[in-house]
Design an enzyme around this catalytic site. Sequence first.
Site, PDB file in Angstrom:
ATOM      1  N   GLU A  18       5.583 -10.127  15.579  1.00  0.00           N
ATOM      2  CA  GLU A  18       5.038 -10.683  16.818  1.00  0.00           C
ATOM      3  C   GLU A  18       5.305 -12.188  16.923  1.00  0.00           C
ATOM      4  O   GLU A  18       5.612 -12.702  17.985  1.00  0.00           O
ATOM      5  CB  GLU A  18       3.528 -10.414  16.879  1.00  0.00           C
ATOM      6  N   ARG A  77       0.811  -1.222   0.000  1.00  0.00           N
ATOM      7  CA  ARG A  77       0.000   0.000   0.000  1.00  0.00           C
ATOM      8  C   ARG A  77       0.839   1.264   0.000  1.00  0.00           C
ATOM      9  O   ARG A  77       0.370   2.310  -0.453  1.00  0.00           O
ATOM     10  CB  ARG A  77      -1.004  -0.029   1.154  1.00  0.00           C
TER      11      ARG A  77
END
Length: 177
Positions: free
Chosen positions: A102, A65
């Site tokens: 993560e 994006r």
Amino acid sequence: MTTTSPPVDIRDWIRDIPDFPKPGVLFKDITPLLSDPTAFSACIDQLETQYKGRGIDVIAAAEARGFIFGAPLALRLGAGFVPIRKPGKLPYATIAQEYSLEYGNDRLEVHADALAPGKKVLLIDDVLATGGTMRACRDLVRSTGAELVACAFVIELAFLGGRERLDSCDVFCLVTY
């Protein structure tokens, strides 16, 4: 060439999608902004106003994006555009930067000849969340000897603390939540 768009509040063109991609997450959807040429142009206008006259040589953007905002901004600023991609997506020799997620690690790559020492680079992406991706982009740009001018975003999710992970970078965001 600058086009002047009527005043637009970018916030009005960002849609909230509850529970996406998982329960408890409020997703900030930029597709309404992108689908309206006046709103999209106003977004690029605001970014151009922030960086015009700063001597930017190259806009570099994270997949995917960031490309949406980086390419038109590069044209407006008379700068080159450099894509920063996931591994294996670029056809020429690359340099890479690994970073932590993560649940593991990932890597970003750029063509080895895309950035040069002394070139003034603006990094751009759609959203500043935890800052991990942009931190890796920052480190990748700096490893080339290029000068990082700033990191720009359309949206900042301030409650996730991403700005703090970019501690030594000038950060600009059009909209902060």
